[in-house]
Design a protein around this motif. Structure first.
Motif, short mmCIF file in Angstrom:
data_model
loop_
_atom_site.label_atom_id
_atom_site.label_comp_id
_atom_site.label_asym_id
_atom_site.label_seq_id
_atom_site.Cartn_x
_atom_site.Cartn_y
_atom_site.Cartn_z
N VAL A 7 -20.59 0.85 -39.19
CA VAL A 7 -22.01 0.50 -39.00
C VAL A 7 -22.84 1.03 -40.17
O VAL A 7 -23.72 0.33 -40.70
N ALA A 8 -22.52 2.24 -40.60
CA ALA A 8 -23.23 2.82 -41.75
C ALA A 8 -23.01 1.94 -42.98
O ALA A 8 -23.95 1.64 -43.73
N PHE A 9 -21.77 1.50 -43.17
CA PHE A 9 -21.41 0.64 -44.30
C PHE A 9 -22.22 -0.67 -44.25
O PHE A 9 -22.82 -1.09 -45.25
N GLN A 10 -22.27 -1.27 -43.06
CA GLN A 10 -23.01 -2.53 -42.91
C GLN A 10 -24.51 -2.35 -43.15
O GLN A 10 -25.19 -3.24 -43.66
N GLU A 25 -30.17 1.58 -28.32
CA GLU A 25 -31.39 0.93 -27.81
C GLU A 25 -32.63 1.73 -28.19
O GLU A 25 -33.66 1.17 -28.58
N GLN A 26 -32.51 3.05 -28.07
CA GLN A 26 -33.65 3.93 -28.39
C GLN A 26 -34.03 3.78 -29.87
O GLN A 26 -35.21 3.68 -30.21
N LEU A 27 -33.02 3.74 -30.72
CA LEU A 27 -33.29 3.60 -32.15
C LEU A 27 -33.92 2.23 -32.44
O LEU A 27 -34.86 2.12 -33.24
N ALA A 28 -33.40 1.19 -31.76
CA ALA A 28 -33.94 -0.16 -31.97
C ALA A 28 -35.42 -0.20 -31.56
O ALA A 28 -36.25 -0.84 -32.23
N THR A 29 -35.76 0.49 -30.49
CA THR A 29 -37.16 0.53 -30.04
C THR A 29 -38.05 1.21 -31.08
O THR A 29 -39.13 0.74 -31.41
N TRP A 30 -37.55 2.32 -31.64
CA TRP A 30 -38.31 3.02 -32.67
C TRP A 30 -38.47 2.15 -33.92
O TRP A 30 -39.53 2.13 -34.55
N ALA A 31 -37.39 1.44 -34.27
CA ALA A 31 -37.45 0.58 -35.47
C ALA A 31 -38.52 -0.49 -35.28
O ALA A 31 -39.30 -0.79 -36.19
N GLN A 32 -38.56 -1.03 -34.07
CA GLN A 32 -39.54 -2.07 -33.77
C GLN A 32 -40.97 -1.51 -33.90
O GLN A 32 -41.83 -2.12 -34.52
N ARG A 33 -41.16 -0.32 -33.33
CA ARG A 33 -42.48 0.32 -33.44
C ARG A 33 -42.87 0.56 -34.89
O ARG A 33 -44.03 0.44 -35.27
N ALA A 34 -41.87 0.95 -35.69
CA ALA A 34 -42.15 1.26 -37.10
C ALA A 34 -42.25 -0.02 -37.92
O ALA A 34 -42.66 0.01 -39.08
N GLY A 35 -41.84 -1.15 -37.33
CA GLY A 35 -41.90 -2.43 -38.04
C GLY A 35 -40.83 -2.55 -39.10
O GLY A 35 -41.06 -3.13 -40.16
N VAL A 36 -39.63 -1.99 -38.84
CA VAL A 36 -38.54 -2.07 -39.81
C VAL A 36 -37.30 -2.69 -39.16
O VAL A 36 -37.21 -2.78 -37.94
N GLU A 37 -36.38 -3.09 -40.02
CA GLU A 37 -35.15 -3.73 -39.55
C GLU A 37 -34.17 -2.70 -38.98
O GLU A 37 -34.17 -1.56 -39.39
N VAL A 38 -33.29 -3.16 -38.09
CA VAL A 38 -32.25 -2.26 -37.57
C VAL A 38 -30.90 -2.96 -37.64
O VAL A 38 -30.81 -4.17 -37.40
N VAL A 39 -29.87 -2.22 -38.01
CA VAL A 39 -28.50 -2.75 -37.95
C VAL A 39 -27.81 -2.06 -36.77
O VAL A 39 -27.74 -0.84 -36.70
N ARG A 40 -27.35 -2.88 -35.81
CA ARG A 40 -26.71 -2.34 -34.61
C ARG A 40 -25.20 -2.53 -34.69
O ARG A 40 -24.74 -3.44 -35.36
N PRO A 41 -24.46 -1.73 -33.92
CA PRO A 41 -23.02 -1.98 -33.84
C PRO A 41 -22.77 -3.32 -33.16
O PRO A 41 -23.59 -3.76 -32.34
N GLU A 42 -21.68 -3.98 -33.55
CA GLU A 42 -21.38 -5.28 -32.91
C GLU A 42 -20.84 -5.08 -31.51
O GLU A 42 -20.90 -5.96 -30.67
N GLN A 59 -24.93 -2.23 -46.84
CA GLN A 59 -24.71 -3.60 -47.33
C GLN A 59 -25.96 -4.45 -47.10
O GLN A 59 -26.38 -5.21 -47.96
N ARG A 60 -26.55 -4.30 -45.93
CA ARG A 60 -27.75 -5.06 -45.57
C ARG A 60 -28.88 -4.73 -46.55
O ARG A 60 -29.61 -5.61 -47.02
N ALA A 61 -29.03 -3.43 -46.83
CA ALA A 61 -30.08 -2.99 -47.76
C ALA A 61 -29.84 -3.61 -49.14
O ALA A 61 -30.76 -4.12 -49.78
N GLN A 62 -28.59 -3.57 -49.59
CA GLN A 62 -28.28 -4.11 -50.92
C GLN A 62 -28.51 -5.62 -50.97
O GLN A 62 -29.10 -6.13 -51.92
N ALA A 63 -28.07 -6.30 -49.93
CA ALA A 63 -28.20 -7.77 -49.92
C ALA A 63 -29.67 -8.18 -49.83
O ALA A 63 -30.08 -9.18 -50.42
#
Ligand code: GDP
Length: 289
Positions: free
Chosen positions: A160-163, A134-151, A166-170
């Protein structure tokens, strides 16, 4: 504004003396040790300066200030502080023990890269602490960048690192920053986990940087903490956080020399813009005054 870790106050009296005396050298060594350079570096710097002063027949303490700056800058500049982010995506793994400022640093770094026009995705691979995600997601939002969370909680961090990669590549995203766990009590397990994250990520893309985050307020103990990560996680650069606190600036040189790993970024506050690249010249100016 004077930096709190600056040694300029401690040195002021010394530079105001008429000539260079035995006391000058004692004061300098004490100032360097107090600033957390560690006794070995303090002694080496004093000895080197003494030799130069004798050789050049200098007796003006103000000249000594310039020489001190030069000596320190030379030592700092022996390592290259440049981040290596040419790959696309450039994968950055961020490692370090809990509490050092890892999540905050990722938020700040995402912002720094985004402000240079880079697209960024961050991956929350510290999957065992819901609060960390959650803390990382909040920082990502502040920075205006995407976040990949665990399912789900406890999902394999490597997946999660792999995904995230993958997200960056896609998505054609340039920079991929992966957060990792920092549970010190299970050091063996943590190092195995970091190794696995790296191996899995490397199936998709090379890892450009492994940044180890260290808290400057831990002083010389931080060096010991760094060794395990350096041995097991292939660290390529150090990030020193909390340099705005009561930390002593000398730690920065000590940790770089004792680990042999360059400092690449420094954190000087809790805000999103409080992360900068490491520039030896600027740092020494602030340190010595
Ligand atoms: P993590 O457990 O390593 O992810 O650490 P966090 O990112 O949660 O940070 C721990 C605490 O350190 C938080 O209160 C942050 O605001 C604080 N912090 C992080 N970086 C800095 C810094 O450069 N300066 C100061 N003063 N505090 C920092």
């Amino acid at each position: 504004m004077a930096q709190r870790w600056s040694i300029s106050n401690a040195l002021r009296g010394m530079f105001q003396r008429e000539t260079i005396t035995e006391e000058t050298w004692e004061d300098l060594e004490t100032a360097l040790i107090t600033a957390d350079f560690g006794p070995d570096i303090a002694e080496e710097v004093v000895e080197a300066l003494r030799a130069d002063v004798d050789r050049l027949v200098v007796d003006d303490p103000r000249e000594l200030r310039r020489m001190l700056r030069e000596t320190l800058e030379e030592r700092f500049a022996a390592y290259d502080p440049t981040l290596t982010l040419q790959e696309r995506p450039a994968v950055i793994l961020v490692v370090g023990v809990n509490g050092v400022g890892k999540t905050t640093t990722i938020g700040k770094l995402a912002r720094l890269l985004a402000s240079h026009g880079q697209s960024v995705v961050v991956g929350a691979a510290d999957t065992f602490r819901a609060a960390a995600v959650e803390q990382l997601a909040t920082w990502a939002q502040r920075a205006g960048v995407e976040v990949v969370r665990p399912e789900r909680e406890g999902q394999d961090p490597a997946s999660v690192a792999f995904q995230t990669v993958q997200r960056a590549q896609a998505g054609g995203i340039a920079m991929c920053i992966v957060d990792t766990a920092g549970r010190l009590q299970t050091k063996g397990g943590l190092m195995d986990e970091l190794g696995k994250i790296r191996r899995v990520v490397e199936k998709l893309a090379p890892v450009s940087e492994v940044l180890l985050v260290l808290d400057a307020t831990t002083g010389q103990n931080g060096v010991a903490q760094a060794q395990a990560f350096i041995e097991h996680a292939g660290v390529t650069g150090l990030v020193i956080t909390k340099l705005d606190g009561s930390a002593k600036g000398g730690f920065v040189l000590a940790v770089q020399e004792r680990t042999g790993i360059p400092i690449k970024l420094i954190g000087q506050g809790e805000g999103i813009d409080d992360l900068t690249g490491f520039t030896p010249h600027v740092f020494v100016e602030q340190l010595v005054g």
